[in-house]
Structure formats: C-alpha cells, structure tokens
Motif scaffolding. Structure first.
Motif, short mmCIF file in Angstrom:
data_model
loop_
_atom_site.label_atom_id
_atom_site.label_comp_id
_atom_site.label_asym_id
_atom_site.label_seq_id
_atom_site.Cartn_x
_atom_site.Cartn_y
_atom_site.Cartn_z
N TYR A 1 0.82 -1.16 0.06
CA TYR A 1 -0.12 0.09 -0.01
C TYR A 1 0.85 1.35 -0.22
O TYR A 1 1.76 1.22 1.02
CB TYR A 1 -0.77 0.05 1.33
CG TYR A 1 -1.92 -1.15 1.41
CD1 TYR A 1 -3.27 -0.68 0.83
CD2 TYR A 1 -1.59 -2.46 1.78
CE1 TYR A 1 -4.26 -1.80 0.85
CE2 TYR A 1 -2.80 -3.25 1.75
CZ TYR A 1 -3.87 -2.97 1.39
OH TYR A 1 -4.78 -4.01 1.53
N THR A 2 0.56 2.06 -0.88
CA THR A 2 1.44 3.43 -0.63
C THR A 2 0.46 4.62 -0.10
O THR A 2 -0.89 4.71 -0.37
CB THR A 2 1.58 3.98 -2.22
OG1 THR A 2 2.24 2.84 -2.87
CG2 THR A 2 2.39 5.26 -2.23
N ILE A 3 1.11 5.03 0.76
CA ILE A 3 0.16 6.05 1.85
C ILE A 3 0.79 7.47 1.54
O ILE A 3 2.06 7.68 1.66
CB ILE A 3 0.44 5.87 3.20
CG1 ILE A 3 -0.36 4.28 3.25
CG2 ILE A 3 -0.42 6.63 4.24
CD1 ILE A 3 -0.18 3.61 4.81
N ARG A 4 0.00 8.48 1.30
CA ARG A 4 0.47 9.79 1.34
C ARG A 4 0.02 10.58 2.54
O ARG A 4 -1.22 10.38 2.74
CB ARG A 4 -0.12 10.64 -0.01
CG ARG A 4 0.59 9.87 -1.48
CD ARG A 4 0.35 10.68 -2.62
NE ARG A 4 1.05 11.73 -2.66
CZ ARG A 4 0.68 12.71 -3.00
NH1 ARG A 4 -0.64 13.03 -3.81
NH2 ARG A 4 1.25 14.25 -3.01
N TYR A 5 0.72 11.01 2.98
CA TYR A 5 0.41 11.56 4.44
C TYR A 5 1.20 13.11 4.60
O TYR A 5 2.07 13.51 3.68
CB TYR A 5 0.70 10.85 5.54
CG TYR A 5 2.29 10.55 5.63
CD1 TYR A 5 3.18 11.22 6.53
CD2 TYR A 5 2.83 9.58 5.00
CE1 TYR A 5 4.47 10.93 6.85
CE2 TYR A 5 4.12 9.25 4.88
CZ TYR A 5 5.11 9.85 5.94
OH TYR A 5 6.35 9.68 5.95
N ARG A 6 0.58 14.18 5.52
CA ARG A 6 1.19 15.14 5.81
C ARG A 6 1.73 15.21 7.36
O ARG A 6 1.27 14.58 7.93
CB ARG A 6 0.19 16.35 5.91
CG ARG A 6 -0.19 16.90 4.56
CD ARG A 6 -1.33 18.02 4.92
NE ARG A 6 -2.65 17.54 4.78
CZ ARG A 6 -3.33 17.48 3.62
NH1 ARG A 6 -2.71 17.64 2.46
NH2 ARG A 6 -4.78 16.70 3.73
N ALA A 7 3.18 15.80 7.48
CA ALA A 7 3.72 15.48 8.60
C ALA A 7 4.52 16.88 8.92
O ALA A 7 4.75 17.73 8.21
CB ALA A 7 4.66 14.70 8.64
N VAL A 8 4.64 16.98 10.31
CA VAL A 8 5.53 18.19 10.61
C VAL A 8 6.95 17.67 10.74
O VAL A 8 7.06 16.87 11.59
CB VAL A 8 5.04 18.71 12.08
CG1 VAL A 8 5.93 19.87 12.73
CG2 VAL A 8 3.69 19.36 12.15
N VAL A 9 7.70 18.33 10.12
CA VAL A 9 9.18 17.85 10.13
C VAL A 9 10.09 18.97 10.53
O VAL A 9 9.74 20.24 10.62
CB VAL A 9 9.60 17.45 8.64
CG1 VAL A 9 8.90 16.19 8.24
CG2 VAL A 9 9.56 18.57 7.81
N CYS A 10 11.09 18.68 11.30
CA CYS A 10 12.21 19.56 11.72
C CYS A 10 13.62 19.47 10.92
O CYS A 10 13.93 18.44 10.91
CB CYS A 10 12.60 19.29 13.16
SG CYS A 10 13.89 19.97 14.02
N ARG A 11 13.77 20.48 10.33
CA ARG A 11 14.89 20.58 9.48
C ARG A 11 16.01 21.77 10.14
O ARG A 11 15.46 22.74 9.54
CB ARG A 11 14.77 20.55 7.87
CG ARG A 11 16.01 20.72 7.08
CD ARG A 11 16.01 20.24 5.61
NE ARG A 11 17.02 20.24 5.13
CZ ARG A 11 17.46 20.92 3.88
NH1 ARG A 11 16.41 21.36 3.46
NH2 ARG A 11 18.56 20.55 3.38
N PRO A 12 17.02 21.45 10.47
CA PRO A 12 17.91 22.54 11.00
C PRO A 12 18.77 23.03 9.95
O PRO A 12 19.24 22.48 9.03
CB PRO A 12 18.70 22.19 12.04
CG PRO A 12 18.83 20.45 11.73
CD PRO A 12 17.40 20.28 11.00
N PHE A 13 19.03 24.43 9.63
CA PHE A 13 19.86 25.26 8.67
C PHE A 13 21.07 25.80 9.43
O PHE A 13 20.82 26.18 10.45
CB PHE A 13 19.03 26.11 8.01
CG PHE A 13 18.14 25.53 7.16
CD1 PHE A 13 18.01 24.98 5.88
CD2 PHE A 13 16.65 25.58 7.58
CE1 PHE A 13 17.20 24.53 5.11
CE2 PHE A 13 15.60 25.09 6.93
CZ PHE A 13 15.75 24.55 5.64
N LYS A 14 22.10 25.76 8.64
CA LYS A 14 23.18 26.66 9.05
C LYS A 14 22.87 27.91 9.08
O LYS A 14 22.09 28.53 8.30
CB LYS A 14 24.36 26.37 7.76
CG LYS A 14 25.65 26.89 8.20
CD LYS A 14 26.68 26.94 7.19
CE LYS A 14 27.93 27.60 7.41
NZ LYS A 14 28.86 27.40 6.22
N GLY A 15 23.38 28.63 10.30
CA GLY A 15 23.17 30.02 10.60
C GLY A 15 21.94 30.29 11.34
O GLY A 15 21.51 31.46 11.52
#
Length: 176
Positions: A67-81
């Motif tokens: 089964y292929t599931i498409r979903y929405r999620a809150v993600v945390c991605r840090p950036f330089k600076g």
C-alpha cells in the motif's frame, strides 16, 4: 526549522491483516514506523493526517500486499546560521552538549565567549563568568548553528554562543 511536508511511504502488509479494518491498521502502522524518525535530512516530529491510501497491490508469490500512503507531517530541519533554543545535556572542559528537540548540538569551548570560563572546582560541572552567567546541565541556551552533519538515520550540529544575544537564557514567567 519546522515545516509542514507532504510525504509518501509504502507499507507491506501480511494477508492476516486484510479485512474491514485494513485502512485503520495501515494508519496505525504508519504512525509507529514514521513518527520520531530521522532520514538524514529532517526529523519527522508528528504525522498530522493521511490523505491518500492506495489500493493494495498483491506481491506475486507471497500473498503480501503493498500500500502506498500519502500523508502530511510536521518535520524539523535545521539550517546553518539558524538561531535556536536548546537545553544543556552535559558540560565538560571541551565544551557543551545541548539538545534542540531531537537534534544534538555541540558548542566547543572555542565558540563560548572568553569571559565565560570552565570551572573545574564547581559541582555540578559548569562554565561561568563568576557573576550571573552559569552554563550547567539543564541550562537554557540560545545557540547559533554553525554547521550540520547528516548520517543515514541521524543528524548532528555544531553551534556557537560567541555573538550578541546568544548564550544563557532565563525565562522569567509571572507566577499565577
């Protein structure tokens, strides 16, 4: 740092789970498999909803279904600076280890202001300026990320508190 991201995942299901509650089981399995994981680019904090679950595709020779599931999620991605708030996890003569949510950050003693020095005689171990600034386990710090490093399933960052408005942060909340 935090983003709403649309993602996709393929889940393989054993035939014993086929039935009227298959979609509920797939949603539960998605939460267990995805929440709190890191793929090297970002951390998945929470799955908000699933908006598409495909029809199952039987895998020939095994009876399993994909089964292929498409979903929405809150993600945390840090950036330089980026400037972030962290909680000190440990302190040693080489620097300070802190956590920004799931992201571990190291602040080297070279990236700590010169007036804040390591105090080897203090209990618990700490950096201090012998006035009002003390950095020990549990201290809230405002850190500027100097760089990030990604592995297959983890991330790590190097930070600095050697600029204006960075360092120990105190939250003076009103008492109710």
């Amino acid at each position: 740092m935090f983003f709403l991201h649309e993602l996709e995942r393929t889940i393989t299901l054993h035939p014993s789970f086929f039935g009227p509650r298959t979609k509920e089981y797939l949603s539960t399995r998605l939460l267990e498999d995805v929440e709190g994981t890191c793929n090297g680019q970002y951390y998945v904090i929470i799955v908000l909803d699933t908006f598409h679950i495909s029809e199952g595709r039987i895998i020939p020779g095994s009876g399993y279904a994909e089964y292929t599931i498409r979903y929405r999620a809150v993600v945390c991605r840090p950036f330089k600076g980026e400037t972030v708030d962290a909680i000190v996890n440990s302190v040693n003569p080489m620097g300070v280890f802190a956590d920004v949510g799931p992201l571990p950050v190291f602040v080297s003693n070279h990236l700590i202001p010169a007036e804040i020095k390591w105090d080897p005689n203090a209990t618990p171990p700490q950096y201090t300026d012998n006035r009002d600034q003390v950095i020990e386990k549990g201290t809230h710090l405002r850190i500027k990320l100097i760089g990030t490093r990604s592995d297959v399933a983890s991330m790590f960052a190097i930070g600095s508190i050697k600029e204006d408005f960075l360092g120990s942060v105190s939250f003076n909340l009103p008492v109710a």
